[in-house]
Design a protein around this motif. Sequence first.
Motif, PDB file in Angstrom:
ATOM      1  N   SER A  20       0.800  -1.228   0.000  1.00  0.00           N
ATOM      2  CA  SER A  20       0.000   0.000   0.000  1.00  0.00           C
ATOM      3  C   SER A  20       0.832   1.277   0.000  1.00  0.00           C
ATOM      4  O   SER A  20       0.296   2.353  -0.240  1.00  0.00           O
ATOM      5  CB  SER A  20      -0.929   0.014   1.217  1.00  0.00           C
ATOM      6  N   THR A  75      -0.903  -3.625  -7.941  1.00  0.00           N
ATOM      7  CA  THR A  75      -0.621  -3.448  -6.517  1.00  0.00           C
ATOM      8  C   THR A  75      -1.728  -4.055  -5.660  1.00  0.00           C
ATOM      9  O   THR A  75      -1.447  -4.774  -4.692  1.00  0.00           O
ATOM     10  CB  THR A  75      -0.464  -1.954  -6.182  1.00  0.00           C
ATOM     11  N   LEU A  76      -2.977  -3.792  -6.022  1.00  0.00           N
ATOM     12  CA  LEU A  76      -4.096  -4.335  -5.256  1.00  0.00           C
ATOM     13  C   LEU A  76      -4.146  -5.853  -5.335  1.00  0.00           C
ATOM     14  O   LEU A  76      -4.344  -6.533  -4.319  1.00  0.00           O
ATOM     15  CB  LEU A  76      -5.418  -3.740  -5.738  1.00  0.00           C
TER      16      LEU A  76
END
Length: 168
Positions: A104, A116-117
């Motif tokens: 994050s 990224t998620l």
Amino acid sequence: MGRFEARHARLEPGVWVLEGAQVSLPGEPARSVGSYMLATDLTPEQVAAATTPPQGTPFWSLPEMTARTAEAGLDATGYRLQFQSLLARPLLLVAMVLVAASFSLRFFRFGGVAKTLSGGVAAGFVLYIVTKVLSDLGGAGMISPVVAAWSPALVGSMLGTGILLYSE
């Protein structure tokens, strides 16, 4: 020893009283008896301890329950695993925070938000699955309860810290 089956059983001091029992002893034919008395060293407290699940036992009672269950000749692995898991829980929570922070704290303005998620979700899922698998292996007695409880927390913390240091 033999095999004893009964419709009803009750524990009295020093003896199990079996009602409507089927008794099978080695070298003898099986026979039905109305009442059969079987000597034992178990106490009602030990039997109650053996039937209390480790997850329902208060933290401060786990060492005593482990000792009582082992003293009764029963498997106390579940109590040992629960105790070690509760001790390792704070480090496991730190590992979760470090893994989440490593995904994050990236700059979203450079793009790759979906990557990224999905990486963060995948890392959290892997940590959860590894924790559960090792817990099941520890509960089955295939690995030590200490290893089963502490290794996911230690490895997760080290990986989270390593990824954070690498990204910075």
